[in-house]
Design a protein around this motif. Structure first.
Motif, PDB file in Angstrom:
ATOM      1  N   LYS A 241       0.829  -1.206   0.000  1.00  0.00           N
ATOM      2  CA  LYS A 241       0.000   0.000   0.000  1.00  0.00           C
ATOM      3  C   LYS A 241       0.867   1.262   0.000  1.00  0.00           C
ATOM      4  CE  LYS A 241      -3.574  -2.125   2.933  1.00  0.00           C
ATOM      5  NZ  LYS A 241      -4.289  -2.746   1.901  1.00  0.00           N
TER       6      LYS A 241
ATOM      7  N   SER B  68      -0.241   6.552   2.797  1.00  0.00           N
ATOM      8  CA  SER B  68      -1.529   7.042   3.306  1.00  0.00           C
ATOM      9  C   SER B  68      -2.471   5.917   3.728  1.00  0.00           C
ATOM     10  CB  SER B  68      -2.215   7.921   2.259  1.00  0.00           C
ATOM     11  OG  SER B  68      -2.486   7.162   1.089  1.00  0.00           O
ATOM     12  N   GLU B  69      -2.278   4.728   3.183  1.00  0.00           N
ATOM     13  CA  GLU B  69      -3.133   3.582   3.522  1.00  0.00           C
ATOM     14  C   GLU B  69      -2.406   2.545   4.371  1.00  0.00           C
ATOM     15  OE1 GLU B  69      -4.794   1.872  -0.041  1.00  0.00           O
ATOM     16  OE2 GLU B  69      -5.115   3.853  -0.910  1.00  0.00           O
TER      17      GLU B  69
ATOM     18  N   SER C   6      -2.144   1.367   9.146  1.00  0.00           N
ATOM     19  CA  SER C   6      -2.768   0.301   9.938  1.00  0.00           C
ATOM     20  C   SER C   6      -1.976  -1.005   9.857  1.00  0.00           C
ATOM     21  CB  SER C   6      -4.212   0.071   9.488  1.00  0.00           C
ATOM     22  OG  SER C   6      -4.234  -0.350   8.133  1.00  0.00           O
TER      23      SER C   6
END
Length: 170
Positions: free
Chosen positions: A63, A66-67, A70
């Motif tokens: 990813k 920004s993603e 997590s």
């Protein structure tokens, strides 16, 4: 303007000084140390991964940054803790790994072999996801892998010297 992810090796004591001075509203020691290399932050205690930073994050997580927050692997590159010390040239607040975190991160990053990461390199997908700096080509896998190895060597030196690592995007 190009963005780079910078890494600084510092003693745990100096890291606490940065935090305390900021809370007391005193001189920004981190900025002072970055402005002029000194005994607390000599030139060899800092490095960057050039423009490969988001490529490395992509290889770890699949990813863009920004993603990827997590994903548990992201903290090994982007820091586990926020350092509430402002740097006017940093895109976001600096983050850090304690000396213990650095040792843990190095152990995890050492498990990721070049073959595993090379198989994850996908220039077409990286371009579609707008992975910085863009315009990726398959031949650039070596560039990203070399920067990742450089980062692991930097962490190894920090682990050997029981140092924390501060990182910031600038």
């Amino acid at each position: 303007m190009s963005l780079g992810l910078w890494f600084l090796r510092v003693s745990e004591h100096r890291l606490r000084q940065y935090q305390i001075n900021e809370k007391l509203g005193e001189e920004n020691l981190l900025k002072s140390d970055l402005d002029e290399p000194n005994e607390h932050l000599p030139e060899e205690s800092r490095t960057d991964v050039d423009k490969a930073w988001e490529g490395i994050i992509y290889l770890l997580t699949g990813k863009p940054l920004s993603e990827a927050f997590s994903n548990p692997l992201t903290v090994h590159i982007c820091g586990k803790h926020s350092l509430d010390v402002p740097l006017e040239y940093a895109m976001v607040s600096p983050r850090f790994l304690t000396a213990a975190d650095v040792k843990e991160s190095l152990g995890i990053l050492n498990l990721l072999t070049d073959d595993v990461l090379r198989n994850r390199f996908n220039a077409e997908e990286m371009n579609a996801l707008d992975i910085y700096p863009g315009y990726w080509e398959e031949i650039e896998a070596d560039y990203v892998l070399n920067q990742f190895q450089h980062l692991k060597e930097f962490y190894a030196k920090a682990a050997e010297q029981n140092q924390a690592v501060i990182m910031y995007l600038s």
